[in-house]
Structures are given as C-alpha cells and as structure tokens.
Design a protein around this motif. Structure first.
Motif, mmCIF file in Angstrom:
data_model
loop_
_atom_site.group_PDB
_atom_site.id
_atom_site.type_symbol
_atom_site.label_atom_id
_atom_site.label_comp_id
_atom_site.label_asym_id
_atom_site.label_seq_id
_atom_site.Cartn_x
_atom_site.Cartn_y
_atom_site.Cartn_z
ATOM 1 N N TYR A 153 108.501 17.364 -27.507
ATOM 2 C CA TYR A 153 107.816 16.463 -28.433
ATOM 3 C C TYR A 153 107.939 14.996 -28.032
ATOM 4 O O TYR A 153 107.579 14.106 -28.799
ATOM 5 N N SER A 154 108.405 14.727 -26.817
ATOM 6 C CA SER A 154 108.694 13.348 -26.416
ATOM 7 C C SER A 154 107.462 12.437 -26.385
ATOM 8 O O SER A 154 107.597 11.223 -26.497
ATOM 9 N N GLU A 155 106.279 12.963 -26.246
ATOM 10 C CA GLU A 155 105.054 12.146 -26.325
ATOM 11 C C GLU A 155 104.406 12.271 -27.697
ATOM 12 O O GLU A 155 103.888 11.300 -28.233
ATOM 13 N N ARG A 156 104.436 13.457 -28.252
ATOM 14 C CA ARG A 156 103.781 13.692 -29.548
ATOM 15 C C ARG A 156 104.375 12.833 -30.655
ATOM 16 O O ARG A 156 103.689 12.414 -31.580
ATOM 17 N N ILE A 157 105.663 12.536 -30.545
ATOM 18 C CA ILE A 157 106.347 11.767 -31.582
ATOM 19 C C ILE A 157 105.736 10.375 -31.766
ATOM 20 O O ILE A 157 105.885 9.758 -32.805
ATOM 21 N N PHE A 158 105.006 9.882 -30.765
ATOM 22 C CA PHE A 158 104.384 8.563 -30.840
ATOM 23 C C PHE A 158 102.938 8.605 -31.348
ATOM 24 O O PHE A 158 102.296 7.568 -31.445
#
Length: 102
Positions: free
Chosen positions: A45-50
């Motif tokens: 989720y390291s990109e989705r969180i943004f």
C-alpha cells in the motif's frame, strides 16, 4: 507538512504513541523521516496510501483520507519527494526528501 504528518501519526498510533522524527541534512537536500507505532502497514500500500480519500483502515479512525495526499502534493510543489514504507515492528515510516535552499 510536518504538523500534518505528526498529527496523522498521533491519530493512528493509539493510546501510547511512539513517534520518531529524524532530520538528516546533506549538501543539497534534507531528508526527514517520521515513524510511528500505528497499525501494521503493508508495503503493497506504499503508493495507494497517498491517493485522495484513501482510507486503508475504513472508518476505524476518523478523517477523510486527504492528510497524506495533501502533504505529498505540498512536498512535490516544493520540488521534493515523499514515500511511505512499513516501520518495524508495526506502523508507518514517511520519508521526505526536500531540496535545500540557501
């Protein structure tokens, strides 16, 4: 940006929050890392969180899902970068890379 990130960490870190802020200056950049003791965060989720309105934990925590998205836009507007990764043993680590101005 820092106030928003620390506030976000306080929200998710629970009853006994542990939040670490590290600043490492370099010749042309400054690296800032904010790490919290919040719920387990998966690297997937390291990109989705943004993403705007993204709420990985549903309605378990208050908010509208704009905090990290807005912070990233502000950092990018200053010519910087913002990334997220899991912290050990749990929680989130947000890394900012900012251009130094003289």
């Amino acid at each position: 940006v820092l106030e928003r990130l620390v506030s976000n960490s306080l929200l998710y870190a629970g009853e006994a929050p542990v939040i670490r802020v590290e600043v490492r200056p370099d010749s042309d950049r400054t690296f800032v890392t904010i790490t919290d003791s919040g719920p387990v965060f998966e690297d997937a989720y390291s990109e989705r969180i943004f993403e705007p309105f993204c709420r990985l934990h549903g309605k378990r925590f208050p908010g509208n899902g704009l905090g990290l998205s807005t912070a990233r836009k502000l950092v990018e507007g200053m010519g910087g970068e913002m990334k997220a990764r899991p912290a050990e043993p749990a929680g989130l680590s947000v890394e900012l890379t900012l251009r130094r101005t003289r």
